[in-house]
Design a protein around this motif. Structure first.
Motif, PDB file in Angstrom:
ATOM      1  N   HIS A 241       0.793  -1.227   0.000  1.00  0.00           N
ATOM      2  CA  HIS A 241       0.000   0.000   0.000  1.00  0.00           C
ATOM      3  C   HIS A 241       0.837   1.295   0.000  1.00  0.00           C
ATOM      4  O   HIS A 241       0.695   2.141  -0.874  1.00  0.00           O
ATOM      5  N   HIS A 242       1.676   1.425   0.975  1.00  0.00           N
ATOM      6  CA  HIS A 242       2.426   2.688   1.057  1.00  0.00           C
ATOM      7  C   HIS A 242       3.482   2.817  -0.049  1.00  0.00           C
ATOM      8  O   HIS A 242       3.749   3.913  -0.544  1.00  0.00           O
ATOM      9  N   GLU A 243       4.035   1.698  -0.395  1.00  0.00           N
ATOM     10  CA  GLU A 243       4.996   1.728  -1.503  1.00  0.00           C
ATOM     11  C   GLU A 243       4.311   2.247  -2.766  1.00  0.00           C
ATOM     12  O   GLU A 243       4.868   3.058  -3.506  1.00  0.00           O
ATOM     13  N   ASN A 244       3.103   1.792  -2.970  1.00  0.00           N
ATOM     14  CA  ASN A 244       2.375   2.198  -4.159  1.00  0.00           C
ATOM     15  C   ASN A 244       1.887   3.643  -4.074  1.00  0.00           C
ATOM     16  O   ASN A 244       1.834   4.352  -5.079  1.00  0.00           O
ATOM     17  N   GLU A 245       1.542   4.050  -2.878  1.00  0.00           N
ATOM     18  CA  GLU A 245       1.175   5.460  -2.698  1.00  0.00           C
ATOM     19  C   GLU A 245       2.346   6.354  -3.100  1.00  0.00           C
ATOM     20  O   GLU A 245       2.182   7.378  -3.768  1.00  0.00           O
ATOM     21  N   ILE A 246       3.512   5.943  -2.626  1.00  0.00           N
ATOM     22  CA  ILE A 246       4.708   6.722  -2.947  1.00  0.00           C
ATOM     23  C   ILE A 246       4.898   6.781  -4.455  1.00  0.00           C
ATOM     24  O   ILE A 246       5.140   7.840  -5.037  1.00  0.00           O
ATOM     25  N   ALA A 247       4.767   5.628  -5.085  1.00  0.00           N
ATOM     26  CA  ALA A 247       4.968   5.574  -6.535  1.00  0.00           C
ATOM     27  C   ALA A 247       3.995   6.516  -7.254  1.00  0.00           C
ATOM     28  O   ALA A 247       4.401   7.324  -8.096  1.00  0.00           O
ATOM     29  N   GLN A 248       2.737   6.441  -6.884  1.00  0.00           N
ATOM     30  CA  GLN A 248       1.723   7.266  -7.537  1.00  0.00           C
ATOM     31  C   GLN A 248       1.985   8.752  -7.332  1.00  0.00           C
ATOM     32  O   GLN A 248       2.024   9.547  -8.267  1.00  0.00           O
ATOM     33  N   SER A 249       2.162   9.112  -6.066  1.00  0.00           N
ATOM     34  CA  SER A 249       2.289  10.533  -5.740  1.00  0.00           C
ATOM     35  C   SER A 249       3.587  11.112  -6.269  1.00  0.00           C
ATOM     36  O   SER A 249       3.624  12.206  -6.830  1.00  0.00           O
ATOM     37  N   CYS A 250       4.641  10.369  -6.074  1.00  0.00           N
ATOM     38  CA  CYS A 250       5.946  10.842  -6.486  1.00  0.00           C
ATOM     39  C   CYS A 250       5.968  11.057  -8.003  1.00  0.00           C
ATOM     40  O   CYS A 250       6.446  12.073  -8.498  1.00  0.00           O
ATOM     41  N   CYS A 251       5.431  10.112  -8.734  1.00  0.00           N
ATOM     42  CA  CYS A 251       5.444  10.215 -10.202  1.00  0.00           C
ATOM     43  C   CYS A 251       4.466  11.271 -10.701  1.00  0.00           C
ATOM     44  O   CYS A 251       4.689  11.899 -11.729  1.00  0.00           O
ATOM     45  N   ALA A 252       3.381  11.455  -9.979  1.00  0.00           N
ATOM     46  CA  ALA A 252       2.404  12.463 -10.408  1.00  0.00           C
ATOM     47  C   ALA A 252       2.867  13.870 -10.052  1.00  0.00           C
ATOM     48  O   ALA A 252       2.448  14.844 -10.664  1.00  0.00           O
ATOM     49  N   ASN A 253       3.724  13.951  -9.042  1.00  0.00           N
ATOM     50  CA  ASN A 253       4.135  15.266  -8.542  1.00  0.00           C
ATOM     51  C   ASN A 253       5.597  15.585  -8.839  1.00  0.00           C
ATOM     52  O   ASN A 253       6.310  16.119  -7.985  1.00  0.00           O
ATOM     53  N   ASP A 254       6.023  15.211  -9.970  1.00  0.00           N
ATOM     54  CA  ASP A 254       7.373  15.553 -10.439  1.00  0.00           C
ATOM     55  C   ASP A 254       8.481  15.134  -9.483  1.00  0.00           C
ATOM     56  O   ASP A 254       9.436  15.879  -9.253  1.00  0.00           O
ATOM     57  N   GLY A 255       8.324  13.967  -8.924  1.00  0.00           N
ATOM     58  CA  GLY A 255       9.415  13.432  -8.115  1.00  0.00           C
ATOM     59  C   GLY A 255       9.448  13.914  -6.678  1.00  0.00           C
ATOM     60  O   GLY A 255      10.333  13.529  -5.914  1.00  0.00           O
ATOM     61  N   LYS A 256       8.502  14.753  -6.304  1.00  0.00           N
ATOM     62  CA  LYS A 256       8.491  15.218  -4.910  1.00  0.00           C
ATOM     63  C   LYS A 256       8.133  14.050  -3.994  1.00  0.00           C
ATOM     64  O   LYS A 256       7.270  13.237  -4.307  1.00  0.00           O
ATOM     65  N   PRO A 257       8.802  13.954  -2.862  1.00  0.00           N
ATOM     66  CA  PRO A 257       8.469  12.854  -1.930  1.00  0.00           C
ATOM     67  C   PRO A 257       7.048  13.026  -1.385  1.00  0.00           C
ATOM     68  O   PRO A 257       6.571  14.154  -1.244  1.00  0.00           O
ATOM     69  N   LEU A 258       6.405  11.927  -1.119  1.00  0.00           N
ATOM     70  CA  LEU A 258       5.042  11.991  -0.587  1.00  0.00           C
ATOM     71  C   LEU A 258       5.058  12.389   0.878  1.00  0.00           C
ATOM     72  O   LEU A 258       4.257  13.204   1.316  1.00  0.00           O
ATOM     73  N   ALA A 259       5.949  11.789   1.623  1.00  0.00           N
ATOM     74  CA  ALA A 259       6.028  12.110   3.053  1.00  0.00           C
ATOM     75  C   ALA A 259       7.473  12.083   3.499  1.00  0.00           C
ATOM     76  O   ALA A 259       8.263  11.264   3.026  1.00  0.00           O
ATOM     77  N   ASN A 260       7.800  12.976   4.417  1.00  0.00           N
ATOM     78  CA  ASN A 260       9.165  12.985   4.934  1.00  0.00           C
ATOM     79  C   ASN A 260       9.363  11.921   5.999  1.00  0.00           C
ATOM     80  O   ASN A 260      10.443  11.370   6.134  1.00  0.00           O
ATOM     81  N   PHE A 261       8.307  11.696   6.751  1.00  0.00           N
ATOM     82  CA  PHE A 261       8.394  10.669   7.795  1.00  0.00           C
ATOM     83  C   PHE A 261       7.322   9.610   7.589  1.00  0.00           C
ATOM     84  O   PHE A 261       6.145   9.931   7.436  1.00  0.00           O
TER      85      PHE A 261
END
Length: 463
Positions: A241-261
């Motif tokens: 789940h979280h791995e995929n959230e990261i993938a979606q958000s990061c790729c949709a948002n020009d590489g910005k991290p989804l969460a710092n912590f």
RNA sequence: GGCGCUGUAGCAAAGUGGUAAUGCAGUGGACUGCAACUCCGCCAUCGUCGGUUCGAUUCCGACCAGCGCCUCCA
């Protein structure tokens, strides 16, 4: 006075630095509302509620979001099985969830996003991902497979950063057959087609519904921004789940991290075994609340560190109740007072150290004892400090008198009846008829009522 | 096979390179008509075996035992 948090993605404790101290952002994965929640669901709610309280004590602004997943195959299945409208199910169980969480003294999050109210945001995110080459509509000859949109895992070089997984080394398809329309076995669905009977929304890929992972990404972006400070959830959500959230958000948002912590709580087991349908050992919060005050459940959850596994048992609950009784006993009779957090006290310091609630609780105990022994101004100051710490922990929130006198279970003596017995015993004592006095006391004890004599008179409590 | 976690007194649970917080239970005593409450006291050498070190429960290695994720899952 620095907050340190264990960051799952770095796998170490780190100093917490918010992006914006005036608005710390935290998102926690909430429940899928197709059933009453079990005690395992309660753990992240309580843990991150406590973190929320700590953050609010430190920072001027905190925005905490916890979602409700109200569109999901499990819900659809339940709706079909029971022939009940899907909204009736999600409404019923989301309401039940709020009630249960309230009983656990959790504060309401600032934002409670529902998946079904964010479909356009999700569609937009999928479109963005397709445009950027991170997602593709399934190319299949099979009619039922048309309308699937998948995330292309190979398109993201950093995929697996959180879970430290190399998909090529996983046993792909070992337990579940890989759908034929996937370009790569690890690709996951962003949007899936709905049949006529299933709930669905129109989209560029036909009528369908969102994949689970997509919901969180879209709702985080909408309510909290592209990069948030803290993302929490159960340990099992790390992958996928979280791995995929990261993938979606990061790729949709020009590489910005989804969460710092990234923070993950450990599991709750029952008598040494994982809760599962096959074992039939689910412990619903709702059922437990029939037998124990919510605060007892909260105490149990906070009595071990959030990252460790916890084993739930009747003994644990009973002993927690006795402990809370003891704590309430210390402050019973002390006038209610305003709370004052001692941010340099050992209790709060423990919380700043990756939310060390067991140590904070031990400090609660130390303070309660001190309150019990102190007098005058010193007692007032200690009581304020105790209240300050217990407010952060969400414990000792009840009036002590009520804590001890509210009925525990069914068929209990009323307060009037108890008072009546106490009067009778008092008379017997005055008459030096100790046998009778003791008999009355024993009778009450058998009914779960303990008497405590003092110079001021006789006090009673339920046990 | 890959990634990871845990093993501390009867139970629960922190923690630290210099001989182990806290709670529940138990227990000795004070208090009490007797109790309860409260107070004072007692109750562990940290899975096993090695290594590093002046010194390890705390670092490293091996082993044993339990567990999680890799599929939906808090």
């Amino acid at each position: 006075m620095n907050l340190k948090l264990y960051n799952s993605i770095a796998r170490e404790k780190q100093d917490f630095q918010p992006i914006d101290p005036h608005n710390v952002t935290m998102y926690v994965c909430g429940p899928t509302v197709y059933n009453y929640v079990h005690i395992g669901n309660a753990r992240p709610a309580v843990v991150f509620d406590t973190l929320y309280r700590v953050l609010r004590a430190i920072y001027p602004g905190v925005t905490y979001a916890r979602n409700i997943t109200d569109i999901d195959d499990k819900i659809i299945n339940k709706s079909n099985d029971l022939s009940i409208d899907i909204n009736k199910i999600t409404n019923k169980f989301s309401d039940a969830y709020f009630e249960d969480m309230l009983a656990l003294n959790t504060l309401e999050p600032d934002v409670i996003p529902y998946a079904t109210q964010h479909i356009p945001d999700m569609i937009q995110m999928v479109e963005t991902l397709v445009e950027k080459g991170h997602a593709y509509p399934a190319d299949s000859q099979i009619e039922a497979d048309k309308g699937n949109v998948l995330f292309s895992v190979p398109s993201m070089s950093k995929y697996g950063e959180l879970s430290k997984r190399n998909l090529d080394e996983q046993e792909a398809g070992a337990r579940v057959e890989v759908a034929g329309y996937k370009q790569y076995a690890g690709d996951f669905v962003l949007w899936k087609p709905s049949t006529e009977k299933e709930p669905g929304w129109d989209s560029p890929w036909g009528r369908g519904r969102p994949g689970w992972h997509l919901e969180c990404s879209a709702m985080i972006k909408k309510h909290l921004g592209e990069t948030i400070d803290i993302h929490g959830g159960g340990h099992d959500l790390i992958f996928p789940h979280h791995e995929n959230e990261i993938a979606q958000s990061c790729c949709a948002n020009d590489g910005k991290p989804l969460a710092n912590f990234w923070m993950h709580n450990g599991f709750i087991n029952i008598d040494g075994e994982k809760m599962s349908k096959s074992l039939g050992n689910f412990r619903l919060v709702r059922d437990l609340l029939q037998q124990y005050p919510g605060e007892v459940l909260r105490y149990v959850i906070l009595s071990s560190h959030y990252r460790s596994e916890q084993n739930f048992s009747k003994d644990l609950l009973d002993s927690a109740w006795r402990t809370l009784d003891s704590l309430y006993g210390f402050i019973r009779g002390v006038a209610p007072i305003e709370s004052l957090l001692n941010s340099s006290g050992d209790g709060f310091k423990a919380l700043l150290d990756d939310l060390n609630t067991p140590v904070a609780i031990s400090e609660l105990y130390r303070l309660a004892k001190a309150v019990n022994q102190a007098k005058g101004d010193e007692q007032i100051a200690l009581m304020q400090e105790l209240k300050g710490l217990s407010d952060i922990l969400g414990l000792l929130q009840q009036d002590p008198e009520q804590w001890f006198t509210l009925a525990r279970g069914d068929n209990q003596l009323s307060a009037e009846q108890i008072e009546h017995y106490i009067q009778a015993r008092q008379q017997a004592k005055q008459d030096k008829d100790f046998a009778k006095a003791d008999q009355i006391r024993q009778q009450l004890l058998d009914s779960g009522v303990v008497l405590e004599d003092s110079r001021e008179g006789t006090q009673w409590r339920r046990s």
